[in-house]
Design an enzyme around this catalytic site. Sequence first.
Site, mmCIF file in Angstrom:
data_model
loop_
_atom_site.group_PDB
_atom_site.id
_atom_site.type_symbol
_atom_site.label_atom_id
_atom_site.label_comp_id
_atom_site.label_asym_id
_atom_site.label_seq_id
_atom_site.Cartn_x
_atom_site.Cartn_y
_atom_site.Cartn_z
ATOM 1 N N GLY A 48 0.779 -1.237 0.000
ATOM 2 C CA GLY A 48 0.000 0.000 0.000
ATOM 3 C C GLY A 48 0.804 1.276 0.000
ATOM 4 O O GLY A 48 0.220 2.356 0.137
ATOM 5 N N TRP A 50 2.302 2.826 -2.513
ATOM 6 C CA TRP A 50 1.895 3.677 -3.632
ATOM 7 C C TRP A 50 0.493 4.215 -3.413
ATOM 8 O O TRP A 50 0.191 5.341 -3.816
ATOM 9 C CB TRP A 50 1.974 2.899 -4.944
ATOM 10 C CG TRP A 50 3.361 2.854 -5.524
ATOM 11 C CD1 TRP A 50 4.531 2.825 -4.833
ATOM 12 C CD2 TRP A 50 3.714 2.841 -6.909
ATOM 13 N NE1 TRP A 50 5.593 2.789 -5.689
ATOM 14 C CE2 TRP A 50 5.131 2.790 -6.966
ATOM 15 C CE3 TRP A 50 2.983 2.829 -8.088
ATOM 16 C CZ2 TRP A 50 5.826 2.756 -8.191
ATOM 17 C CZ3 TRP A 50 3.670 2.790 -9.303
ATOM 18 C CH2 TRP A 50 5.069 2.760 -9.347
ATOM 19 N N ASP A 68 -4.723 -6.067 -5.694
ATOM 20 C CA ASP A 68 -3.637 -7.019 -5.485
ATOM 21 C C ASP A 68 -4.247 -8.355 -5.066
ATOM 22 O O ASP A 68 -5.346 -8.392 -4.500
ATOM 23 C CB ASP A 68 -2.669 -6.537 -4.406
ATOM 24 C CG ASP A 68 -1.283 -7.169 -4.550
ATOM 25 O OD1 ASP A 68 -0.346 -6.445 -4.950
ATOM 26 O OD2 ASP A 68 -1.144 -8.373 -4.275
ATOM 27 N N ASP A 89 -6.383 -11.300 -8.802
ATOM 28 C CA ASP A 89 -5.274 -11.404 -9.745
ATOM 29 C C ASP A 89 -5.626 -10.612 -10.995
ATOM 30 O O ASP A 89 -6.610 -10.931 -11.690
ATOM 31 C CB ASP A 89 -5.051 -12.883 -10.083
ATOM 32 C CG ASP A 89 -3.844 -13.114 -10.984
ATOM 33 O OD1 ASP A 89 -3.375 -12.150 -11.620
ATOM 34 O OD2 ASP A 89 -3.381 -14.265 -11.057
ATOM 35 N N ASP A 124 3.172 -1.296 -10.199
ATOM 36 C CA ASP A 124 4.481 -1.655 -9.638
ATOM 37 C C ASP A 124 4.578 -3.177 -9.508
ATOM 38 O O ASP A 124 5.328 -3.692 -8.696
ATOM 39 C CB ASP A 124 4.661 -0.988 -8.268
ATOM 40 C CG ASP A 124 6.122 -0.895 -7.852
ATOM 41 O OD1 ASP A 124 6.985 -0.755 -8.743
ATOM 42 O OD2 ASP A 124 6.414 -0.974 -6.640
ATOM 43 N N LYS A 164 6.286 -0.693 -14.096
ATOM 44 C CA LYS A 164 7.629 -1.224 -13.874
ATOM 45 C C LYS A 164 7.865 -2.429 -14.769
ATOM 46 O O LYS A 164 6.983 -3.264 -14.970
ATOM 47 C CB LYS A 164 7.792 -1.642 -12.412
ATOM 48 C CG LYS A 164 9.147 -2.278 -12.087
ATOM 49 C CD LYS A 164 9.338 -2.432 -10.597
ATOM 50 C CE LYS A 164 8.457 -3.504 -9.999
ATOM 51 N NZ LYS A 164 8.636 -3.619 -8.540
#
Length: 270
Positions: A48, A50, A68, A89, A124, A164
Amino acid sequence: MTGKDHYYNKAKQEGYRARSAYKLQQLDDLEGLIDRGDTVLDLGAAPGGWLQVAAERVGPEGTVIGVDFQRIDGFDDEIDDRIETLRGDVTETKTLDRIRRAAGASDGESNGERGGAVDVVLSDMAPNVTGEYSLDQARSLHLARTASEVALELLETGGTFAAKVFEGPDVDDFRADLEDEFQYVRATVPNATRDESSELYLLGIGRLTAPVAAGDEHEVEIVDTGSEGDGIATVEGFRLFVPDAEPGETVRVRVDDVKPHFGFAERVDD
């Protein structure tokens, strides 16, 4: 003191759940990804860090959706009411459907004709590392592409995307694909990234949702004149500026450049 120790200790002192919070701070400072009042979607959001940064930057008027497969604990009262978390997911269709509903979209479609449900999509996400770099890199690229597919569906015109990825094969191809969808794309490594890390962040700025693309040809009617003297035509309500064209003319044009809200085209001689 190592860079790792610095950001780890800084996060503990300032109440962030992960040192990665400073990566998002630095990315936002670099490109202004998040504005006050925005709706932000954070993919791979646990634990958490971000979400905390995004919630601070959108302010009381904004909304942050975190997704998440791990559970994300609640936040303090100051930002908790700005954050909605979903457990699932993001590579699964049922999770994507829940994201669409949380973002205000329905039936697999976004709010607008193209895009419009969220202003910012962040990712991320990283794979569970196996130690075999080629496999880990390929998996990281798959996650980044998955995030980009969500972004391309749900982003508002002019919206932003940050993901990312581990450096390696096919990253340039991924960047080229993003460049077709955003006004510009930037690759960067935040200072908060560990020195030994192979992480790279790709930032897509200015989501393009125009009904035209560079290279397209259209027959258009010039309906007005712009402040610089160019003719103005429209394609499905999207403005195109056409040099050397006068109102009342019907001309064939080739699109040269597309911005979030308008584009440029040149006359094509028969």
